[in-house]
Design an enzyme around this catalytic site. Structure first.
Site, PDB file in Angstrom:
ATOM      1  N   CYS A   2      15.280  -1.264  38.492  1.00 58.79           N
ATOM      2  CA  CYS A   2      14.367  -0.348  39.315  1.00 58.79           C
ATOM      3  C   CYS A   2      15.154   0.638  39.717  1.00 58.79           C
ATOM      4  O   CYS A   2      16.380   0.815  39.676  1.00 58.79           O
ATOM      5  CB  CYS A   2      13.766  -1.342  40.312  1.00 58.79           C
ATOM      6  SG  CYS A   2      12.935  -2.806  39.736  1.00 58.79           S
ATOM      7  N   ARG A  27      14.755   4.268  34.701  1.00 59.97           N
ATOM      8  CA  ARG A  27      15.294   3.086  34.962  1.00 59.97           C
ATOM      9  C   ARG A  27      14.268   1.968  34.884  1.00 59.97           C
ATOM     10  O   ARG A  27      14.419   0.736  34.869  1.00 59.97           O
ATOM     11  CB  ARG A  27      15.939   2.839  36.173  1.00 59.97           C
ATOM     12  CG  ARG A  27      17.186   3.884  36.355  1.00 59.97           C
ATOM     13  CD  ARG A  27      17.681   4.000  37.973  1.00 59.97           C
ATOM     14  NE  ARG A  27      18.291   2.777  38.226  1.00 59.97           N
ATOM     15  CZ  ARG A  27      19.660   2.609  38.302  1.00 59.97           C
ATOM     16  NH1 ARG A  27      20.518   3.480  38.058  1.00 59.97           N
ATOM     17  NH2 ARG A  27      19.866   1.223  38.637  1.00 59.97           N
ATOM     18  N   TRP A  74      10.686  -1.928  37.339  1.00 57.15           N
ATOM     19  CA  TRP A  74      10.819  -2.616  36.077  1.00 57.15           C
ATOM     20  C   TRP A  74      10.614  -4.061  36.164  1.00 57.15           C
ATOM     21  O   TRP A  74      11.589  -4.550  36.896  1.00 57.15           O
ATOM     22  CB  TRP A  74      11.978  -2.442  35.352  1.00 57.15           C
ATOM     23  CG  TRP A  74      12.114  -2.677  33.926  1.00 57.15           C
ATOM     24  CD1 TRP A  74      11.656  -2.042  32.962  1.00 57.15           C
ATOM     25  CD2 TRP A  74      12.637  -4.046  33.443  1.00 57.15           C
ATOM     26  NE1 TRP A  74      11.943  -2.824  31.705  1.00 57.15           N
ATOM     27  CE2 TRP A  74      12.450  -4.118  31.997  1.00 57.15           C
ATOM     28  CE3 TRP A  74      13.356  -5.000  34.105  1.00 57.15           C
ATOM     29  CZ2 TRP A  74      13.068  -5.033  31.227  1.00 57.15           C
ATOM     30  CZ3 TRP A  74      13.715  -5.960  33.289  1.00 57.15           C
ATOM     31  CH2 TRP A  74      13.470  -6.159  31.775  1.00 57.15           C
ATOM     32  N   ASN A  99      16.340  -3.512  44.538  1.00 57.63           N
ATOM     33  CA  ASN A  99      16.323  -3.499  43.118  1.00 57.63           C
ATOM     34  C   ASN A  99      17.618  -4.778  42.763  1.00 57.63           C
ATOM     35  O   ASN A  99      18.479  -4.856  43.670  1.00 57.63           O
ATOM     36  CB  ASN A  99      17.533  -2.034  42.815  1.00 57.63           C
ATOM     37  CG  ASN A  99      17.839  -1.808  41.537  1.00 57.63           C
ATOM     38  OD1 ASN A  99      17.308  -2.586  40.544  1.00 57.63           O
ATOM     39  ND2 ASN A  99      18.773  -1.031  41.086  1.00 57.63           N
ATOM     40  N   GLY A 100      17.235  -5.415  41.826  1.00 55.14           N
ATOM     41  CA  GLY A 100      18.106  -6.505  41.281  1.00 55.14           C
ATOM     42  C   GLY A 100      17.238  -7.853  41.383  1.00 55.14           C
ATOM     43  O   GLY A 100      16.069  -7.986  41.327  1.00 55.14           O
ATOM     44  N   GLU A 482      21.956   0.134  14.457  1.00 56.43           N
ATOM     45  CA  GLU A 482      21.533   0.995  15.120  1.00 56.43           C
ATOM     46  C   GLU A 482      20.206   1.838  14.750  1.00 56.43           C
ATOM     47  O   GLU A 482      19.365   2.206  15.726  1.00 56.43           O
ATOM     48  CB  GLU A 482      22.672   2.058  15.461  1.00 56.43           C
ATOM     49  CG  GLU A 482      22.590   3.308  16.604  1.00 56.43           C
ATOM     50  CD  GLU A 482      21.878   2.861  17.843  1.00 56.43           C
ATOM     51  OE1 GLU A 482      22.134   1.447  17.991  1.00 56.43           O
ATOM     52  OE2 GLU A 482      21.605   3.637  18.612  1.00 56.43           O
ATOM     53  N   LYS A 486      16.805   1.617  17.062  1.00 57.75           N
ATOM     54  CA  LYS A 486      15.988   3.123  17.520  1.00 57.75           C
ATOM     55  C   LYS A 486      14.872   3.120  17.123  1.00 57.75           C
ATOM     56  O   LYS A 486      14.046   3.611  17.789  1.00 57.75           O
ATOM     57  CB  LYS A 486      17.085   4.380  16.907  1.00 57.75           C
ATOM     58  CG  LYS A 486      17.392   5.472  17.751  1.00 57.75           C
ATOM     59  CD  LYS A 486      18.552   5.396  18.751  1.00 57.75           C
ATOM     60  CE  LYS A 486      18.620   4.030  19.584  1.00 57.75           C
ATOM     61  NZ  LYS A 486      19.782   3.933  20.542  1.00 57.75           N
ATOM     62  N   GLU A 489      12.708   0.520  19.115  1.00 58.60           N
ATOM     63  CA  GLU A 489      12.464   0.797  20.667  1.00 58.60           C
ATOM     64  C   GLU A 489      11.548   2.158  20.796  1.00 58.60           C
ATOM     65  O   GLU A 489      10.761   2.033  21.888  1.00 58.60           O
ATOM     66  CB  GLU A 489      13.567   0.647  21.349  1.00 58.60           C
ATOM     67  CG  GLU A 489      14.454   2.057  21.105  1.00 58.60           C
ATOM     68  CD  GLU A 489      15.874   1.854  21.836  1.00 58.60           C
ATOM     69  OE1 GLU A 489      16.066   1.404  23.101  1.00 58.60           O
ATOM     70  OE2 GLU A 489      17.094   2.498  21.398  1.00 58.60           O
ATOM     71  N   HIS A 505      19.742 -12.538  -0.957  1.00 61.13           N
ATOM     72  CA  HIS A 505      19.993 -14.005  -0.635  1.00 61.13           C
ATOM     73  C   HIS A 505      18.774 -14.103   0.580  1.00 61.13           C
ATOM     74  O   HIS A 505      18.772 -14.817   1.503  1.00 61.13           O
ATOM     75  CB  HIS A 505      21.278 -13.970   0.365  1.00 61.13           C
ATOM     76  CG  HIS A 505      22.361 -13.901  -0.428  1.00 61.13           C
ATOM     77  ND1 HIS A 505      22.974 -14.664  -1.400  1.00 61.13           N
ATOM     78  CD2 HIS A 505      23.493 -12.650  -0.492  1.00 61.13           C
ATOM     79  CE1 HIS A 505      23.976 -14.200  -1.963  1.00 61.13           C
ATOM     80  NE2 HIS A 505      24.121 -13.148  -1.721  1.00 61.13           N
ATOM     81  N   LYS A 603      16.566   2.128  31.435  1.00 58.86           N
ATOM     82  CA  LYS A 603      17.676   2.432  30.881  1.00 58.86           C
ATOM     83  C   LYS A 603      18.844   1.682  31.336  1.00 58.86           C
ATOM     84  O   LYS A 603      19.681   1.523  30.594  1.00 58.86           O
ATOM     85  CB  LYS A 603      17.912   3.780  31.784  1.00 58.86           C
ATOM     86  CG  LYS A 603      18.818   4.648  31.175  1.00 58.86           C
ATOM     87  CD  LYS A 603      18.904   5.392  29.792  1.00 58.86           C
ATOM     88  CE  LYS A 603      20.106   5.932  29.452  1.00 58.86           C
ATOM     89  NZ  LYS A 603      19.831   6.039  27.812  1.00 58.86           N
TER      90      LYS A 603
HETATM   91  C1  F6R Z   1      19.184   1.142  23.245  1.00 61.67           C
HETATM   92  C2  F6R Z   1      19.972   1.044  24.326  1.00 61.67           C
HETATM   93  C3  F6R Z   1      20.140  -0.081  24.923  1.00 61.67           C
HETATM   94  C4  F6R Z   1      21.499  -0.121  25.797  1.00 61.67           C
HETATM   95  C5  F6R Z   1      22.045  -1.432  26.152  1.00 61.67           C
HETATM   96  C6  F6R Z   1      23.403  -1.389  26.991  1.00 61.67           C
HETATM   97  O1  F6R Z   1      19.098   2.632  22.711  1.00 61.67           O
HETATM   98  O2  F6R Z   1      20.196   2.204  24.957  1.00 61.67           O
HETATM   99  O3  F6R Z   1      20.400  -1.166  23.898  1.00 61.67           O
HETATM  100  O4  F6R Z   1      22.692   0.103  24.773  1.00 61.67           O
HETATM  101  O5  F6R Z   1      20.748  -1.683  27.290  1.00 61.67           O
HETATM  102  O6  F6R Z   1      23.395  -0.499  27.883  1.00 61.67           O
HETATM  103  P1  F6R Z   1      24.938   0.277  28.413  1.00 61.67           P
HETATM  104  O7  F6R Z   1      25.222   0.992  27.336  1.00 61.67           O
HETATM  105  O8  F6R Z   1      24.190   0.914  29.645  1.00 61.67           O
HETATM  106  O9  F6R Z   1      25.487  -1.199  28.791  1.00 61.67           O
END
Ligand code: F6R
Length: 608
Positions: A2, A27, A74, A99-100, A482, A486, A489, A505, A603
């Site tokens: 959050c 966030r 969040w 937050n937490g 990756e 992407k 998500e 397989h 984020k």
């Molecule tokens: C996906 C993404 C997440 C972050 C993950 C780790 O696009 O951004 O998978 O990579 O939550 O976050 P960080 O890098 O901030 O530790």
């Protein structure tokens, strides 16, 4: 996850608090709220959904106040709803944002229920307001009440609280969750993210775990874990509004994709010199430490973990070292054996990811040679708690889906592979080759970005499907992973990645005309084998979109073969990431999803 913000000022703070929430919305964005002190009452506004809805409510109700706290959420405990939105209150007196996660919330709730407190939300946070109220009613000051409350809380928190009976002060507290103070002009601010305060000040104090601070419009006092008054360093950081606005782009993610040439330049700038890597770029003494490294342990989450998987290959081929790699959330629970002279490496864009931080703290109790982090936020907990670090210098990444943070992590990890190789006196010629290639990387990325128009043409095909398969071999398998991450998500299309050789397989059973297959085919010693794997897909009616080296030719029938710019093989994973980012973005755009703030995500994942 959050975002929290607080302000004590000589002017009205409602607008600046909401603007701060907008900056932190990446966030968490399932509900938002604000509490504004109005001397004889506290205005309390909350909305389900994005900060914009709270802003509209504020415009209607126009609450005036010089002291307030606000929150964008969040959800962890309790669904997204207005009742669960912060600020939470107790007896119309104490209002808090948090937050937490409070781990022992059930016990504390029981305790408070026995003291006749009733709960209006399903959150773990509401109890903090009641606990403060409980101690205030026993005649304690707000500062003492915060310490008494903190003594009972297990878990991670950044808290800001106000009291109806005090229209001058805000109390904030931090434990394992980011919180900083901003020193403004005739105002003191606090937030969980410097971005929230970037328009208001460039002077910040990063609170430490256990700290409590009292803020009024013209002064602040900080107390440490033992309630001793302390001075904390003031850091000057310029968070320009340019870095936090979309400019000409529709979305932050789009802007961040096209910023990659400059971001990569900033990652390597001042770190390579002549034809080799420079000394001590990971901190004083790092070059000497690298001479001793015999094994690497990488820990990270999500996209950052994918960067680690690519780097494991570089550590093997350039630094000639074995690497073990773990999901940060799993690492502590597998009873890891630590070999002598092992280097513990964390990778994190935010530097606040709870699982990665917890893994670092665990590792520090073990017999590692040193800890080192690759991070985009110099002031983050991970950066402060690691022995050595390197910053990716990507600039703020606002889009929840990581793009430039990922490619700059790869560039920084390549710098690490080169530095360790240099420390171990390995592969001088190869180092020179890679350093030269790194210098031309920003231009090659610029060229790769020109594939946009081609990718826009194939995006509707992928956007009309519900599934997609990504294939890559060797160092490209993590890039395929990756690409799949992407796509899923931001477009909510189900996507999986496989090393192409694994197809037969099992996953080959999924192939039909509804399964687009996106494959990465750079020139490599296994290119021919990969092409055979792709033929197997074609023979079963799958539509192939192949990003390939210019030398590779194959008939993809109804699909498309897209030629990639030439690049040194070791750096090609960085280049091949770019079209996958653009594809996800363009597909999500067609599907009309919320690209910068995809559903259910945040984020900075500051809960385990
Ligand atoms: C996906 C993404 C997440 C972050 C993950 C780790 O696009 O951004 O998978 O990579 O939550 O976050 P960080 O890098 O901030 O530790």
């Amino acid at each position: 996850m959050c975002g929290i913000i607080a302000a004590a000022s000589n002017r009205n703070v409602g607008k600046l608090l909401v603007q701060g929430l907008h900056k932190m919305e990446y966030r968490g964005y399932d509900s938002a709220g604000i509490a504004l002190h109005q001397k004889d009452q506290i205005a309390h506004l909350r909305t389900l959904g994005k900060v914009k809805l709270l802003e509209e409510k504020m415009i209607q109700e126009k609450p005036k106040s010089k002291l307030g706290i606000a929150h964008t959420r969040w959800a962890t405990h309790g669904e997204p709803s207005e009742e669960n939105a912060h600020p939470h209150k107790s007896n119309e007196r104490v209002y808090i944002v948090h937050n937490g996660i409070i781990e022992n919330y059930l016990d504390l709730k029981d305790f408070l229920k026995k003291k006749n407190y009733s709960f209006l939300s399903q959150t773990d946070s509401e109890l903090i307001a009641h606990m403060l109220d409980y101690f205030l009613n026993q005649g304690n000051s707000m500062l003492d009440s915060m310490y008494l409350t903190k003594d009972r809380l297990d878990g991670a928190y950044a808290i800001a609280a106000i009291d109806l009976e005090d229209d001058q002060n805000i109390i904030v507290a931090r434990n394992k969750s980011p919180l900083l103070i901003g020193i403004g002009i005739e105002e003191l601010l606090a937030a969980s993210d410097p971005l929230a305060l970037g328009q208001l000040t460039n002077e910040f104090i990063f609170l430490e775990d256990g700290d409590v601070a009292e803020l009024s419009s013209d002064s602040y006092s900080i107390y440490d874990i033992n309630k001793k008054k302390v001075e904390r360093e003031i850091s000057k950081i310029d968070i320009s509004s340019q870095a936090t606005s979309k400019g000409e782009y529709k979305h932050f993610m789009e802007k961040e994709i096209y910023e990659q040439p400059e971001a990569i330049l900033n990652t390597i700038d001042g770190r390579v010199g002549g034809d080799d890597i420079l000394e001590n770029i990971f901190g004083l003494g790092s070059s000497e430490m690298f001479e001793r490294v015999k094994r690497i342990q990488i820990v990270a989450c999500g996209t950052s973990l994918h960067a680690g998987r690519v780097a494991a290959n570089w550590f093997s081929s350039i630094s000639e070292l074995p690497t073990q790699i773990d999901y940060a959330s799993e690492y502590r629970y597998r009873n890891p054996h630590v070999d002598e002279d092992s280097l513990f490496v964390t990778i994190s864009q935010s530097g606040e990811t709870a699982d990665t931080l917890a893994a670092l703290r665990y590792a520090k109790e073990k017999d590692y040679l040193s800890s080192l982090c690759i991070c985009n936020v110099p002031t983050s907990s991970l950066a402060r708690e690691s022995d050595y670090s390197i910053f990716t210098n990507a600039g703020p990444e606002i889009g929840v889906a990581s793009t430039k943070a990922f490619t700059t992590q790869l560039a920084a990890l390549m710098l690490l592979a080169l530095s360790i190789a240099k420390g171990r006196k390995k592969n001088p010629k190869l180092r020179t080759r890679v350093v030269t290639a790194l210098r031309s990387l920003p231009d090659i990325i610029e060229e790769t970005l020109k594939l946009k128009e081609t990718i826009i043409e194939l995006a509707p095909e992928v956007a009309s499907k519900d599934n997609a398969l990504f294939l890559g071999r060797g160092i490209f398998y993590p890039i395929a992973k990756e690409g799949a991450l992407k796509l899923k998500e931001i477009s909510y299309i189900h996507a999986e990645a496989y090393p192409a050789g694994e197809l037969k397989h099992g996953p080959l059973a999924l192939i039909d005309e509804n399964m687009p297959v996106i494959a990465l085919a750079p020139e490599s010693e296994i290119a021919e084998k990969l092409i055979s794997n792709l033929e197997e897909v074609k023979a079963r009616g799958g539509t192939l979109y192949v990003f390939s080296d210019p030398t590779i030719s194959m008939d993809v029938k109804s699909g498309k073969l897209i030629k990639m710019p030439k690049c040194d093989f070791l750096l090609t994973p960085i280049i091949y990431t770019i079209p996958l980012q653009i594809l996800s973005y363009e597909v999500a755009l067609l599907r009309g999803t919320d690209i910068d703030q995809p559903r259910n995500l945040a984020k900075s994942v500051t809960v385990e």
